[in-house]
Design a protein around this motif. Structure first.
Motif, PDB file in Angstrom:
ATOM      1  N   PHE A 145      31.881  33.602  26.272  1.00 34.09           N
ATOM      2  CA  PHE A 145      31.389  33.284  27.613  1.00 34.09           C
ATOM      3  C   PHE A 145      32.123  34.116  28.667  1.00 34.09           C
ATOM      4  CE2 PHE A 145      31.536  30.731  31.519  1.00 34.09           C
ATOM      5  CZ  PHE A 145      30.178  30.510  31.730  1.00 34.09           C
ATOM      6  N   MET A 146      33.446  34.260  28.472  1.00 36.62           N
ATOM      7  CA  MET A 146      34.251  35.001  29.440  1.00 36.62           C
ATOM      8  C   MET A 146      33.904  36.484  29.441  1.00 36.62           C
ATOM      9  SD  MET A 146      37.759  32.942  28.786  1.00 36.62           S
ATOM     10  CE  MET A 146      38.878  34.197  29.255  1.00 36.62           C
ATOM     11  N   ASN A 189      30.693  36.935  31.244  1.00 36.45           N
ATOM     12  CA  ASN A 189      30.780  36.649  32.680  1.00 36.45           C
ATOM     13  C   ASN A 189      32.125  37.087  33.236  1.00 36.45           C
ATOM     14  OD1 ASN A 189      28.299  34.754  33.120  1.00 36.45           O
ATOM     15  ND2 ASN A 189      29.320  34.058  31.262  1.00 36.45           N
ATOM     16  N   PRO A 190      32.340  38.386  33.392  1.00 35.69           N
ATOM     17  CA  PRO A 190      33.655  38.836  33.868  1.00 35.69           C
ATOM     18  C   PRO A 190      33.893  38.484  35.339  1.00 35.69           C
ATOM     19  CG  PRO A 190      32.166  40.668  33.700  1.00 35.69           C
ATOM     20  CD  PRO A 190      31.406  39.494  33.197  1.00 35.69           C
ATOM     21  N   ILE A 191      35.170  38.401  35.700  1.00 36.77           N
ATOM     22  CA  ILE A 191      35.504  38.120  37.100  1.00 36.77           C
ATOM     23  C   ILE A 191      35.401  39.419  37.897  1.00 36.77           C
ATOM     24  CG2 ILE A 191      37.356  37.370  38.659  1.00 36.77           C
ATOM     25  CD1 ILE A 191      38.450  35.671  36.417  1.00 36.77           C
ATOM     26  N   LYS A 192      34.632  39.344  38.984  1.00 34.67           N
ATOM     27  CA  LYS A 192      34.546  40.541  39.842  1.00 34.67           C
ATOM     28  C   LYS A 192      35.671  40.418  40.857  1.00 34.67           C
ATOM     29  CE  LYS A 192      29.651  41.198  39.241  1.00 34.67           C
ATOM     30  NZ  LYS A 192      29.151  39.900  38.748  1.00 34.67           N
ATOM     31  N   LEU A 193      36.634  41.313  40.678  1.00 36.93           N
ATOM     32  CA  LEU A 193      37.838  41.167  41.502  1.00 36.93           C
ATOM     33  C   LEU A 193      37.690  41.707  42.916  1.00 36.93           C
ATOM     34  CD1 LEU A 193      39.988  42.232  38.606  1.00 36.93           C
ATOM     35  CD2 LEU A 193      40.406  40.128  39.838  1.00 36.93           C
ATOM     36  N   GLN A 194      38.292  40.946  43.842  1.00 41.51           N
ATOM     37  CA  GLN A 194      38.325  41.439  45.220  1.00 41.51           C
ATOM     38  C   GLN A 194      39.519  42.370  45.347  1.00 41.51           C
ATOM     39  OE1 GLN A 194      38.700  37.841  47.413  1.00 41.51           O
ATOM     40  NE2 GLN A 194      36.505  37.519  47.529  1.00 41.51           N
ATOM     41  N   TRP A 226      36.221  28.666  34.434  1.00 36.81           N
ATOM     42  CA  TRP A 226      36.035  30.125  34.408  1.00 36.81           C
ATOM     43  C   TRP A 226      34.900  30.524  35.361  1.00 36.81           C
ATOM     44  CZ3 TRP A 226      38.762  34.175  33.017  1.00 36.81           C
ATOM     45  CH2 TRP A 226      38.133  35.412  32.968  1.00 36.81           C
ATOM     46  N   GLN A 227      33.859  29.715  35.346  1.00 41.50           N
ATOM     47  CA  GLN A 227      32.723  29.983  36.219  1.00 41.50           C
ATOM     48  C   GLN A 227      33.157  29.970  37.692  1.00 41.50           C
ATOM     49  OE1 GLN A 227      29.640  27.348  35.090  1.00 41.50           O
ATOM     50  NE2 GLN A 227      28.040  28.846  35.490  1.00 41.50           N
ATOM     51  N   LEU A 281      36.086  30.734  38.757  1.00 42.53           N
ATOM     52  CA  LEU A 281      36.833  31.969  38.998  1.00 42.53           C
ATOM     53  C   LEU A 281      35.886  33.153  39.191  1.00 42.53           C
ATOM     54  CD1 LEU A 281      39.711  31.545  36.411  1.00 42.53           C
ATOM     55  CD2 LEU A 281      39.996  31.742  38.860  1.00 42.53           C
ATOM     56  N   VAL A 282      34.797  33.161  38.403  1.00 43.03           N
ATOM     57  CA  VAL A 282      33.821  34.250  38.516  1.00 43.03           C
ATOM     58  C   VAL A 282      33.152  34.192  39.882  1.00 43.03           C
ATOM     59  CG1 VAL A 282      31.631  35.148  37.607  1.00 43.03           C
ATOM     60  CG2 VAL A 282      33.406  34.364  36.041  1.00 43.03           C
ATOM     61  N   THR A 318      34.128  32.635  42.740  1.00 43.54           N
ATOM     62  CA  THR A 318      34.937  32.757  43.960  1.00 43.54           C
ATOM     63  C   THR A 318      35.891  33.953  43.924  1.00 43.54           C
ATOM     64  OG1 THR A 318      36.679  31.388  43.066  1.00 43.54           O
ATOM     65  CG2 THR A 318      34.954  30.249  44.293  1.00 43.54           C
ATOM     66  N   ALA A 319      36.276  34.378  42.701  1.00 41.60           N
ATOM     67  CA  ALA A 319      37.258  35.458  42.523  1.00 41.60           C
ATOM     68  C   ALA A 319      38.555  35.170  43.275  1.00 41.60           C
ATOM     69  CB  ALA A 319      36.685  36.803  42.933  1.00 41.60           C
TER      70      ALA A 319
END
Lengths: 292, 177
Positions: free
Chosen positions: A35-36, A39-44, B52-53, B55-56, B58-59
């Motif tokens: 899942f991770m 759905n990667p985190i889009k970093l600011q 995790w969602q 985090l995705v 709001t980052a």
């Protein structure tokens, strides 16, 4: 026989031992991983990004910035800043002490080089001294409990920062700094254990679990830090002289289990392997010896 | 781009580390609140997915991860009960046997007392039950519980005190019966 509240608490705590299906945990971890990755985190962009972008801002990253800014703060805030350094949580000047610490930490994170972890460890040590001072002054229970919980939080924070710093992969140069950091952590751990065990009987009952957790946490944090350094030492063999190479001292057994009212002490006699024999002696005896 | 990927990997690694440490604790927490293994497994896995969602979406970094996780799982349990009536279920007798018994307590009294305490725990109101589980099973500090529940520390002290007293009375009544 009726169950007392203390016993009920004890039973509730034993529920921590309830076993969890390891296969399920592992399977669920795999699903989470999938899942991770989908759905990667889009970093600011972080603040550091802007510091890197403008070269003139890098001036702030020199090693002189911390003492210079600290000097400016002391000049601006004057005597109260210095006086606040010895203040305790119930003093009027205490918020100034905390504010100065926050500034110190902010400057530390700009200068980098493990500084943040080092500063946090230093602050955790200060919280420890405050707890000790409050107990010696026989302050109200509420203030002591708050100070202990504050100590627990700050210790946790410092240990997390240290663990994070140690985890970062770096070359031999930074390994030297890491070893210094672990030494600082060692100081904190020793002082922690010493003070907390001494004050344990004097603190209000509600603060006892926090103290137990703090002791456990520092021990664990220290162990992890040492393991992390050992791993790094493996990577950079030859840089650090191994303790085993220095002599046979470490092969000697220096800890023995004694009765409650006894403590371990060196006997002065040497055995066949060249190690000093440890014996258990009554606490009273040590007290009289030290008085003499 | 390269930097982004690296940081993302670091985040995932850290998140999985948190999973390894917290998942068993969160599972136990849910299990003793909902009394069902399947449901506890389901809510535990949803808790981590939702986090995790978050985090995705709001980052933003989570400052206190443990408190955040417990808040998510608390909301999920509340959501679950909103859609269906609460059934007073008790964990199976055999399940309790799995808890490693402390050596100093003899087999029969330990199991018997634990059963009585769990039965009494289910008689407490939700708030008291949750806070006792957080405090003694999860080992959260008063400050952390206050943060999760949005209550003052004093309030939490009072709730714990009353909950333990009620629990003691329920256990005593059970013994008389």
């Amino acid at each position: 026989m009726l169950l007392k509240i203390k016993k009920i608490k004890y039973y509730l705590k034993t529920l921590k031992n309830y076993p969890v299906d390891k296969n399920w945990l592992l399977g669920n971890r795999r699903q989470l991983e999938i899942f991770m990755s989908n759905n990667p985190i889009k970093l600011q962009r972080s603040t550091n990004y802007w510091f890197n972008k403008f070269n003139f801002m890098n001036i702030l990253k020199t090693k002189y910035v911390a003492p210079v800014l600290a000097g400016i703060i002391i000049l601006v805030l004057g005597g109260s800043a210095i006086a606040s350094q010895n203040s305790l949580p119930n003093d009027n000047l205490y918020p100034i002490k905390i504010a100065i610490e926050k500034v110190e930490l902010a400057i530390g994170s700009l200068t980098g080089n493990n500084k943040k972890a080092e500063i946090k460890l230093k602050h955790a040590l200060k919280r420890l001294e405050e707890v000790q001072a409050l107990i010696e002054e026989h302050q109200e229970d509420g203030i002591v409990v708050d100070a202990i919980e504050n100590l627990e939080d700050q210790t946790e924070d410092a240990l997390e920062e240290t663990e994070e710093t140690l985890e970062e992969e770096n070359g031999e140069e930074t390994l030297n700094k890491k070893v210094l950091l672990v030494q600082k952590l060692e100081q904190l751990t020793e002082r922690h254990q010493e003070v907390l065990q001494r004050v344990y009987d004097k603190v209000p009952d509600q603060a006892k679990p926090a103290i137990e957790r703090a002791i456990e946490r520092t021990q664990k944090g220290h162990q992890q830090a040492i393991e992390s350094i050992q791993k790094d030492k493996g990577k950079h063999k030859g840089w650090y002289k191994d303790e085993d190479e220095e002599g046979d001292e470490d092969e000697c057994e220096t800890s023995i289990t004694c009765e409650e009212d006894q403590i371990a002490s060196a006997s002065g006699e040497i055995d066949d392997e060249g190690c000093e024999l440890m014996i258990c002696i009554p606490e009273e005896q040590t007290a009289t010896e030290s008085a003499q | 781009m390269k930097r982004g990927v690296k940081t993302n990997k670091r985040h995932s690694k850290k998140f999985l580390e948190f999973y390894d440490i917290l998942a068993p604790k969160v599972y136990r927490h849910i299990l003793f609140r909902v009394n069902s293994k399947e449901l506890a497994e389901d809510i535990t896995s949803q808790t981590f997915l939702k986090t995790w969602q978050y985090l995705v979406e709001t980052a933003k970094p989570i400052k206190d991860f443990r408190a955040f996780i417990y808040r998510v799982c608390n909301n999920l349990i509340i959501d679950y009960y909103r859609h269906r009536a609460k059934e007073p279920v008790l964990l199976e007798h055999d399940e309790l046997k799995k808890i490693i018994e402390p050596e100093e307590i003899s087999d029969t009294t330990y199991e018997e007392n634990l059963k009585k305490i769990l039965k009494a725990l289910n008689k407490l109101n939700d708030e008291q039950k949750n806070i006792l589980i957080w405090r003694y099973l999860d080992g959260l500090s008063i400050k952390e519980i206050a943060k999760i529940t949005n209550k003052s520390r004093n309030n939490i002290y009072v709730i714990i005190h009353r909950a333990l007293k009620n629990l003691k009375n329920y256990v005593a009544k059970n013994k008389e019966n």
